[in-house]
Design a protein around this motif. Structure first.
Motif, PDB file in Angstrom:
ATOM      1  N   GLN A  78      -8.257  12.352   8.299  1.00 12.76           N
ATOM      2  CA  GLN A  78      -8.555  10.844   8.029  1.00 12.76           C
ATOM      3  C   GLN A  78      -9.475  10.381   8.827  1.00 12.76           C
ATOM      4  O   GLN A  78     -10.230   8.968   8.753  1.00 12.76           O
ATOM      5  CB  GLN A  78      -8.149  10.067   7.282  1.00 12.76           C
ATOM      6  N   GLU A  79      -9.099  11.039  10.142  1.00  9.31           N
ATOM      7  CA  GLU A  79     -10.488  10.150  11.037  1.00  9.31           C
ATOM      8  C   GLU A  79     -12.175   9.660  10.915  1.00  9.31           C
ATOM      9  O   GLU A  79     -12.231   9.336  11.529  1.00  9.31           O
ATOM     10  CB  GLU A  79     -10.427  11.068  12.744  1.00  9.31           C
ATOM     11  N   THR A  80     -12.364  10.787  10.483  1.00  8.67           N
ATOM     12  CA  THR A  80     -13.628  10.741  10.281  1.00  8.67           C
ATOM     13  C   THR A  80     -13.897   9.186   8.780  1.00  8.67           C
ATOM     14  O   THR A  80     -14.980   8.652   8.768  1.00  8.67           O
ATOM     15  CB  THR A  80     -14.381  11.781   9.201  1.00  8.67           C
ATOM     16  N   MET A  81     -13.332   9.059   7.863  1.00  3.86           N
ATOM     17  CA  MET A  81     -13.417   8.455   7.329  1.00  3.86           C
ATOM     18  C   MET A  81     -12.411   6.824   7.428  1.00  3.86           C
ATOM     19  O   MET A  81     -14.261   6.105   7.291  1.00  3.86           O
ATOM     20  CB  MET A  81     -11.838   8.683   5.522  1.00  3.86           C
ATOM     21  N   LYS A  82     -11.824   6.892   8.515  1.00  2.00           N
ATOM     22  CA  LYS A  82     -11.624   5.666   9.184  1.00  2.00           C
ATOM     23  C   LYS A  82     -12.929   6.053   9.751  1.00  2.00           C
ATOM     24  O   LYS A  82     -13.492   4.142   9.936  1.00  2.00           O
ATOM     25  CB  LYS A  82     -10.325   6.176  10.008  1.00  2.00           C
ATOM     26  N   ARG A  83     -13.741   6.268  10.294  1.00  2.00           N
ATOM     27  CA  ARG A  83     -15.035   5.693  11.835  1.00  2.00           C
ATOM     28  C   ARG A  83     -15.664   5.457  10.450  1.00  2.00           C
ATOM     29  O   ARG A  83     -16.536   4.291  10.514  1.00  2.00           O
ATOM     30  CB  ARG A  83     -14.906   6.882  12.201  1.00  2.00           C
ATOM     31  N   GLN A  84     -16.143   5.488   9.168  1.00  2.00           N
ATOM     32  CA  GLN A  84     -17.289   5.685   8.948  1.00  2.00           C
ATOM     33  C   GLN A  84     -17.029   4.263   8.397  1.00  2.00           C
ATOM     34  O   GLN A  84     -17.781   3.504   7.940  1.00  2.00           O
ATOM     35  CB  GLN A  84     -17.306   6.591   7.296  1.00  2.00           C
ATOM     36  N   LEU A  85     -15.461   4.163   7.909  1.00  2.00           N
ATOM     37  CA  LEU A  85     -15.087   2.682   7.087  1.00  2.00           C
ATOM     38  C   LEU A  85     -15.769   0.993   8.254  1.00  2.00           C
ATOM     39  O   LEU A  85     -16.243   0.050   8.377  1.00  2.00           O
ATOM     40  CB  LEU A  85     -13.781   2.454   6.277  1.00  2.00           C
ATOM     41  N   SER A  89     -12.374 -13.635   2.707  1.00  2.00           N
ATOM     42  CA  SER A  89     -10.947 -14.519   2.088  1.00  2.00           C
ATOM     43  C   SER A  89     -10.335 -14.064   0.940  1.00  2.00           C
ATOM     44  O   SER A  89      -9.942 -14.965   0.781  1.00  2.00           O
ATOM     45  CB  SER A  89     -12.685 -15.642   2.016  1.00  2.00           C
ATOM     46  N   GLN A  90     -10.152 -12.906   0.561  1.00  2.00           N
ATOM     47  CA  GLN A  90     -10.588 -12.176  -1.141  1.00  2.00           C
ATOM     48  C   GLN A  90      -9.078 -10.720  -0.345  1.00  2.00           C
ATOM     49  O   GLN A  90      -9.635 -10.173  -1.674  1.00  2.00           O
ATOM     50  CB  GLN A  90     -11.960 -11.936  -2.102  1.00  2.00           C
ATOM     51  N   ASP A  91      -9.701 -10.473   0.634  1.00  2.00           N
ATOM     52  CA  ASP A  91      -8.602  -9.763   0.907  1.00  2.00           C
ATOM     53  C   ASP A  91      -9.129  -8.548   0.705  1.00  2.00           C
ATOM     54  O   ASP A  91      -8.197  -7.682   0.177  1.00  2.00           O
ATOM     55  CB  ASP A  91      -6.864  -9.780   0.406  1.00  2.00           C
ATOM     56  N   SER A  92     -10.336  -8.606   1.248  1.00  2.00           N
ATOM     57  CA  SER A  92     -11.042  -7.151   0.107  1.00  2.00           C
ATOM     58  C   SER A  92     -11.998  -6.452   2.313  1.00  2.00           C
ATOM     59  O   SER A  92     -12.879  -5.459   1.687  1.00  2.00           O
ATOM     60  CB  SER A  92     -12.476  -7.298  -0.766  1.00  2.00           C
ATOM     61  N   GLY A  93     -11.704  -7.556   2.949  1.00  2.00           N
ATOM     62  CA  GLY A  93     -12.038  -7.095   4.162  1.00  2.00           C
ATOM     63  C   GLY A  93     -12.697  -5.570   4.208  1.00  2.00           C
ATOM     64  O   GLY A  93     -13.236  -5.516   5.499  1.00  2.00           O
ATOM     65  N   SER A  94     -11.268  -4.856   4.350  1.00  2.00           N
ATOM     66  CA  SER A  94     -11.129  -3.178   4.644  1.00  2.00           C
ATOM     67  C   SER A  94     -12.474  -2.962   4.211  1.00  2.00           C
ATOM     68  O   SER A  94     -12.029  -1.300   4.787  1.00  2.00           O
ATOM     69  CB  SER A  94      -9.766  -3.169   4.573  1.00  2.00           C
ATOM     70  N   LEU A  95     -13.001  -3.004   3.052  1.00  2.00           N
ATOM     71  CA  LEU A  95     -13.440  -2.492   2.138  1.00  2.00           C
ATOM     72  C   LEU A  95     -12.986  -0.925   1.782  1.00  2.00           C
ATOM     73  O   LEU A  95     -13.881   0.341   1.421  1.00  2.00           O
ATOM     74  CB  LEU A  95     -15.279  -1.488   2.778  1.00  2.00           C
ATOM     75  N   CYS A  96     -12.420  -0.827   1.143  1.00  2.00           N
ATOM     76  CA  CYS A  96     -11.483   0.013   0.374  1.00  2.00           C
ATOM     77  C   CYS A  96     -11.927   1.224  -0.210  1.00  2.00           C
ATOM     78  O   CYS A  96     -11.948   1.989  -1.081  1.00  2.00           O
ATOM     79  CB  CYS A  96     -10.347  -0.081   0.637  1.00  2.00           C
ATOM     80  N   PHE A  97     -12.833  -0.578  -1.212  1.00  2.00           N
ATOM     81  CA  PHE A  97     -13.560   0.561  -2.625  1.00  2.00           C
ATOM     82  C   PHE A  97     -14.613   0.839  -2.676  1.00  2.00           C
ATOM     83  O   PHE A  97     -14.657   1.642  -3.429  1.00  2.00           O
ATOM     84  CB  PHE A  97     -13.508  -0.887  -3.703  1.00  2.00           C
ATOM     85  N   CYS A  98     -14.804   1.098  -0.928  1.00  2.00           N
ATOM     86  CA  CYS A  98     -16.315   2.000  -0.528  1.00  2.00           C
ATOM     87  C   CYS A  98     -15.428   3.557  -0.428  1.00  2.00           C
ATOM     88  O   CYS A  98     -16.832   4.434  -0.426  1.00  2.00           O
ATOM     89  CB  CYS A  98     -16.686   1.086   0.241  1.00  2.00           C
ATOM     90  N   PHE A  99     -14.493   3.952  -0.823  1.00  2.00           N
ATOM     91  CA  PHE A  99     -13.946   5.057   0.002  1.00  2.00           C
ATOM     92  C   PHE A  99     -14.313   5.766  -0.651  1.00  2.00           C
ATOM     93  O   PHE A  99     -14.962   7.316  -0.243  1.00  2.00           O
ATOM     94  CB  PHE A  99     -12.147   5.070  -0.623  1.00  2.00           C
ATOM     95  N   ARG A 100     -14.767   5.863  -1.554  1.00  2.00           N
ATOM     96  CA  ARG A 100     -14.994   6.986  -2.467  1.00  2.00           C
ATOM     97  C   ARG A 100     -16.520   7.802  -2.337  1.00  2.00           C
ATOM     98  O   ARG A 100     -16.663   9.125  -2.686  1.00  2.00           O
ATOM     99  CB  ARG A 100     -14.490   6.964  -4.272  1.00  2.00           C
ATOM    100  N   TRP A 101     -17.126   6.065  -3.081  1.00  2.00           N
ATOM    101  CA  TRP A 101     -18.097   6.469  -2.238  1.00  2.00           C
ATOM    102  C   TRP A 101     -18.884   7.129  -0.542  1.00  2.00           C
ATOM    103  O   TRP A 101     -19.169   8.411  -1.054  1.00  2.00           O
ATOM    104  CB  TRP A 101     -18.982   4.850  -1.695  1.00  2.00           C
ATOM    105  N   LEU A 102     -18.120   7.261  -0.163  1.00  2.00           N
ATOM    106  CA  LEU A 102     -18.220   7.760   1.507  1.00  2.00           C
ATOM    107  C   LEU A 102     -17.487   9.212   1.441  1.00  2.00           C
ATOM    108  O   LEU A 102     -18.145  10.647   2.041  1.00  2.00           O
ATOM    109  CB  LEU A 102     -17.319   7.574   2.619  1.00  2.00           C
ATOM    110  N   LEU A 103     -16.979   9.433   0.464  1.00  2.00           N
ATOM    111  CA  LEU A 103     -15.793  10.276   0.721  1.00  2.00           C
ATOM    112  C   LEU A 103     -16.874  11.876  -0.538  1.00  2.00           C
ATOM    113  O   LEU A 103     -16.464  12.644   0.266  1.00  2.00           O
ATOM    114  CB  LEU A 103     -14.605  10.200  -0.475  1.00  2.00           C
TER     115      LEU A 103
END
Length: 652
Positions: A456-463, A483-497
């Motif tokens: 998952q190096e590519t996904m980590k790099r893209q995030l 401030s809302q503990d959403s700074g990792s943008l994890c909700f974008c994972f499926r978008w990029l995948l």
């Protein structure tokens, strides 16, 4: 408390060592002491000493790694204690006296034999911190070093574990282990923590396909079960040290920069230009680019038109073969026919490889059997609402199954990973030919195969790159998500995948993909598409007072409600706005394809970032702008460990 060369930033008394395995300790088995966090000689130390010695902070010393090859006692007479009153202790090294590693002062005699228990460790040598279960008598902490040994357990008879962890979080990043919420993994405040967090938290390593599967089906719950663990790491890696950190701490080493994770200060962007999408390329326009012997002419111009307007549906069956590399843009009609014949033979030879495997052979081939089972399950629920795939015994489903199994023969190392069926479905729908769909799918996988690799190096790099772009484009939005503990943008994972396959209606996905396949205006337009969606939802997110749960829920509910033309228009406007900036940071230019990656200075994969050095981006022509986006300086948030509200000062 300050002295020559040191400063005590935290001190807590009533911290005992329990030297007996009995649950109810004898008074002689309790050693009272004081725990301190001390800044000394450009380092930060955690120091424990008995009450007798605690008054002299100048005697604080460093603990060095034992060069004898282990943590064994220095003599056979030294006792080893087994603190067995709690099951968790089974995985912790036993408690024993620690020999001093520093030279004692001449003429100084130990004031008490208990002084041999004193220890001091640099925070950089810590690997993890284990916290006790709530309600088990006194609260305690066990510190494990990078060498694998554990320091004596610290029992806080008067409370204070939360206060100590809070102070440690000024110098370290603390994250709960996925296996044990009471075990904090320790990382330094630098960008390498971002990469380390994914590895140590094992978000992907245990079962990559399972994580991807759960995220594709239910990104809302999967995010909270896995990806929220790294929120503090993204925030800590991308923002400066929090206020209150000692200025005497050593600076970050000047090593190889990790692309996409440099600290971004305030970048002044100009007004956002207005962009208008063009109509789709028609059959007549395509025919005007076909020259002698069927060779395409003025290919860059044709690609630019596809980027700005997409393709008419009747053109896709032919044009997608070029966009996905199945047919060469420079080839003649006869060359294309010969190439298709060759690739047809190659495809059916690979298909025969798995077709000729008997059921008895497959029972002894667990890999092929696993691929077949996973593909059959995924195909049975891929785009079943589309007329091309709906209904029982649909022949389109059989073609999806055969193409994906043949791809396992084509790419043995990667095989099949959940999500690939989502990428193949629109291609087969457009080409309606098994061989053409297979080779077009292979071309698509050349672009995105890294998304499905186990590391998952590519996904980590893209995030990370997405977060970098968003921080330049909209610092206030990034600060809000942080401030809302959403700074990792994890909700974008499926978008990029799977390239937004499940975010847009099926016809819009076809338009989006053909635009992205042009490679214009740069290599990462899909990241700007994600930025455009977040930009469109900016006010809703920031003005509604959403917390992390509501943010993720809102993003998930955008599915099938987005207009692809609006998103593409905004993505192109964001690109033009960025490229017009005269002081665009170099790592942002790399993401946009405006600059080559910097030469690495060290082979180390876990280096800290270099200081940001803005360089001038190539100028780009701008149409009249109608809106402007103001940026604000980045803000810094304090990183604190997520803790249980347990009692700490319960005296038995």
């Amino acid at each position: 408390m300050e002295g020559a060369g040191y400063r005590v930033v935290f001190e807590k008394g009533g911290v005992y060592l329990h030297t007996s395995a009995k649950k109810h300790q004898d008074p002689d088995s309790l050693i009272a002491g004081v725990i301190r966090v001390v800044e000394k000689d450009n380092d930060v130390l955690l120091h424990w000493a008995t009450i007798e010695e605690a008054g002299d902070s100048s005697q604080i010393f460093f603990s060095k790694k034992d060069t004898s090859g282990g943590d064994s006692c220095t003599s056979e007479e030294e006792p080893t204690f087994d603190p067995g009153y709690e099951p968790d202790w089974a995985v912790i090294s036993t408690v024993r006296p620690r020999p001093r590693h520093s030279e004692p002062k001449r003429g100084a005699e130990p004031s008490s034999p208990r002084g041999s228990w004193a220890f001091s460790v640099s925070l950089g040598e810590l690997r993890s911190i284990r916290r006790s279960k709530p309600g088990l008598s006194w609260a305690y902490l066990v510190l494990v070093t990078q060498a694998g040994g554990s320091l004596p357990a610290l029992h806080f008879h008067r409370g204070g574990t939360r206060a100590l962890l809070r102070v440690l979080s000024r110098y370290l990043l603390l994250a709960s282990s996925p296996q044990d919420s009471r075990l904090y993994l320790v990382f330094p405040h630098d960008s390498s923590a971002l990469s380390s967090s994914f590895h140590h938290l094992q978000l992907f390593d245990q079962d990559s396909s399972n994580v991807v599967s759960r995220f594709l089906q239910d990104p809302y719950s999967t995010t909270f079960s896995s990806f929220s663990r790294v929120t503090n790491f993204f925030r800590g890696a991308l923002q400066p040290h929090l206020e209150g950190t000692s200025p005497d701490l050593p600076p970050a080493p000047d090593d190889e920069p990790e692309p996409g994770f440099e600290v971004i200060s305030c970048v002044e962007l100009g007004p956002r230009p207005a962009v208008e999408r063009a109509p789709p390329v028609t059959e007549e326009e395509w025919a005007s680019h076909v020259g002698h012997e069927g060779r395409l002419q003025r290919v860059p111009e044709l690609k630019a038109r596809i980027f700005s307007g997409g393709l008419s549906p009747s053109l896709r069956r032919e044009a997608w073969k070029f966009l996905l590399g199945y047919l060469s843009w420079e080839g003649s009609m006869e060359e294309h026919k010969a190439h298709v014949r060759k690739k047809t033979d190659e495809y059916f030879r690979m298909k025969l490889q798995w077709k000729s495997v008997s059921p008895e052979q497959e029972r002894r081939n667990s890999l092929l059997h696993g691929y077949r089972s996973l593909i059959e399950r995924d195909v049975s629920r891929t785009d079943r609402t589309n007329k091309f795939y709906e209904g029982p015994e649909n022949p389109g489903l059989g073609l999806l199954n055969d193409i994906l199994l043949t791809y396992c023969m084509y790419h043995f190392d990667l095989g099949y990973v959940q999500g690939m069926s989502d990428l193949l479905s629109p291609i087969l729908y457009v080409t309606q030919n098994e061989v053409d769909a297979f080779w077009c799918f292979c071309g698509f996988m050349e672009l995105v195969h890294g998304n499905f690799e186990e590391s998952q190096e590519t996904m980590k790099r893209q995030l990370g790159q997405l977060l970098l772009l968003l921080r330049v484009l909209d610092p206030p939005l990034c600060d809000f998500l942080d401030s809302q503990d959403s700074g990792s943008l994890c909700f974008c994972f499926r978008w990029l995948l799977i390239w937004f396959k499940r975010e847009f209606p099926f016809p819009d996905v076809l338009r989006l993909w053909e635009v992205l396949w042009t490679g214009l205006p740069g290599p990462n337009l899909h990241l700007l598409v994600a930025c455009a969606i977040l930009d469109m939802e900016r006010d809703t997110l920031m003005l509604s007072g959403f917390g992390s749960n509501e943010i993720l829920k809102h993003i998930n509910e955008l599915t099938m409600k987005l207009s692809v033309e609006d998103v593409l228009t905004r993505a192109e406007a964001l690109y033009r706005q960025l490229t017009a900036c005269g002081e665009l940071p170099h790592n942002v230019q790399e993401v946009l394809g405006l600059a080559s990656p910097a030469e690495p200075q060290s082979p180390s994969p876990s280096a800290s970032p270099l200081p940001l050095s803005p360089t001038r981006a190539p100028p780009a022509p701008l149409p009249p702008a109608d809106t402007a986006t103001a940026t604000q300086p980045d803000s810094s948030l304090e990183i604190l460990p997520e803790e249980e509200d347990d009692e700490e000062g319960v005296e038995s």
